[in-house]
Design an enzyme around this catalytic site. Structure first.
Site, PDB file in Angstrom:
ATOM      1  N   PHE A 114       0.861  -1.178   0.000  1.00  0.00           N
ATOM      2  CA  PHE A 114       0.000   0.000   0.000  1.00  0.00           C
ATOM      3  C   PHE A 114       0.898   1.229   0.000  1.00  0.00           C
ATOM      4  O   PHE A 114       1.564   1.530   0.981  1.00  0.00           O
ATOM      5  CB  PHE A 114      -0.943   0.059   1.199  1.00  0.00           C
TER       6      PHE A 114
ATOM      7  N   ASP B 223       9.577   2.996   1.737  1.00  0.00           N
ATOM      8  CA  ASP B 223       8.381   3.778   2.042  1.00  0.00           C
ATOM      9  C   ASP B 223       8.106   3.667   3.538  1.00  0.00           C
ATOM     10  O   ASP B 223       7.554   2.678   4.013  1.00  0.00           O
ATOM     11  CB  ASP B 223       7.194   3.249   1.222  1.00  0.00           C
TER      12      ASP B 223
ATOM     13  N   LYS C 179       2.747  11.519   6.738  1.00  0.00           N
ATOM     14  CA  LYS C 179       1.896  11.317   7.912  1.00  0.00           C
ATOM     15  C   LYS C 179       2.427  12.037   9.154  1.00  0.00           C
ATOM     16  O   LYS C 179       2.174  13.213   9.337  1.00  0.00           O
ATOM     17  CB  LYS C 179       1.662   9.833   8.155  1.00  0.00           C
TER      18      LYS C 179
END
Length: 408
Positions: free
Chosen positions: A147, A232, A261
């Protein structure tokens, strides 16, 4: 006349969203109006322990005083210039982020998906300019069940059909191999490979932690084959796993690091691509950009986030409280929990399907004052703010035990 939001109930507000808001999410039926630390409050005044933390965007809790102060101070001075001009906050942000990560250069962006897209562009440009891959032939190897976001390019290499169906045609240039499989990765890499792009821990897939040595193997393989290692760490980074970065558990330094984030402190969207100088140096003026990327408000908040991480306090908290989380989950195995994976304050918890789906378990926990979110099937994620206390973690696990017992 529409009643003001503060005068409407949760049910009123949920109904009001239905005809006007795109249905691209299926949120739990709780309407948050206020929050502080690890706790949120709905419009009726009910309090909930937040055990999701905005998918790690709220690593430092809701409205951390130092981050709120940094935002307030900057709001009184300057919010946006665009990159058409310099601003007085960006250099410090970039210098300190590079130092924190052990890399050299920073490309500031906004969202996590933007960071991923930007990392892909940098890797391809590097492959053409430095590695000598023929134009238009660069490939990037990724892992199944990944993801990385939801843009058209990113869903092109997703294996989640719900993220792909109806959105083609897809972007070429990606090869998908099983996660945690070095032999498959080695077979997929060839002279056209610009980079290997992986999550050090797969969050959306259920907090899937690779075998010890996998990240080291990826690093060795990419170095040997002359391609880039892109990590990531948008969800796994910035303290969540008990280290600043999840790759630090194997003392690995990637060529390119993707952050987001938590970098925005739960206040503004901030992301970044951080890379070695010889990689990031392939970008020239006009080849990539973002109106809001590196804006003064984002840089001020991002710098305040880095200051919190520089002390090591939050990494230590995640490490220490992660033991409390793990011990509590171990006690629940055989009592409704069929398995779990945890690192730091992050866990994927598999519930006996006979007791309910992940969504159903999440709704039952919500009614008991605990907010979590499901991933797939009967798996839920636990990722509280790093400001949570040991007693709060134990309380949440006690509530999970109660909910599972009731379901049985």
């Amino acid at each position: 006349m529409t009643a003001p939001a503060h005068a409407r109930t949760s049910a009123d507000l949920i109904r009001a969203e239905e005809p006007v808001l795109a249905h691209n999410y299926h949120p739990l039926p709780v309407v948050v109006a206020r929050a502080e630390g690890a706790w949120v409050e709905d419009v009726e005044g009910r309090r909930y322990l937040d055990m999701l933390a905005g998918y790690s965007a709220l690593n430092f809790g809701h409205r951390h005083p130092a981050l709120i102060q940094a935002a307030h101070d900057q709001l009184d001075r300057l919010t946006l210039t665009s990159r058409a001009f310099h601003n007085d906050r960006l250099a410090e942000f970039a210098e300190r982020l590079a130092a924190l990560t052990g890399l050299d250069m920073v490309l500031p962006m906004n969202t996590g998906a933007e960071a991923v897209e930007s990392g892909i562009k940098v890797a391809r440009k590097w492959a053409y300019d430095v590695k000598g891959v023929p134009e238009g032939q660069a490939t990037i190897v990724v892992a199944a069940d990944n993801f990385h976001g939801r843009t058209t390019t990113i869903v092109s290499f997703s294996t989640d059909e719900s993220a792909r169906a109806g959105f083609g045609p897809f972007t070429p240039g990606f090869r998908i191999v099983p996660y945690n499989d070095l032999a498959a990765l080695e077979e997929a890499v060839d002279e056209t490979t610009a980079a290997v792009l992986i999550e050090p821990i797969q969050g959306e897939a259920g907090v899937i932690i690779p075998d010890a040595g996998y990240l080291t193997g990826v690093r060795e393989l990419t170095r040997r084959e002359g391609c880039l290692f892109i990590a990531d760490e948008i969800q796994s980074g910035l303290g969540r796993t008990g280290r600043t970065l999840a790759v630090e558990h194997e003392s690995v330094v990637p060529d390119v690091l993707l952050l987001g984030k938590a970098l925005g402190g739960g206040i503004v969207p901030v992301s970044a691509v951080v890379a070695r100088r010889e990689v990031m140096g392939v970008l020239g003026p006009g080849e990539h950009g973002s109106t809001f990327g590196g804006n003064p408000l984002a840089a001020a908040v991002g710098t305040a986030v880095i200051e919190l991480l520089e002390t090591g306090e939050f990494q230590r908290r995640a490490d220490e409280l992660g033991l409390v989380l793990r011990e509590g989950l171990q006690a629940l195995e055989g009592h409704g929990v069929t398995g779990f994976r945890a690192r730091g304050l992050w866990a994927g918890v598999d519930v006996d399907p006979a007791l309910g789906t992940g969504r159903e378990i999440s709704e039952r926990l919500m009614r008991e004052g605990i907010l979590v979110k499901d991933t797939h099937g009967s798996t839920i994620r636990l990722a509280p703010p790093l400001t949570v206390t040991a007693d709060e973690v134990r309380s949440a696990l006690g509530t999970l035990e109660k909910v599972l017992g009731q379901a049985g």
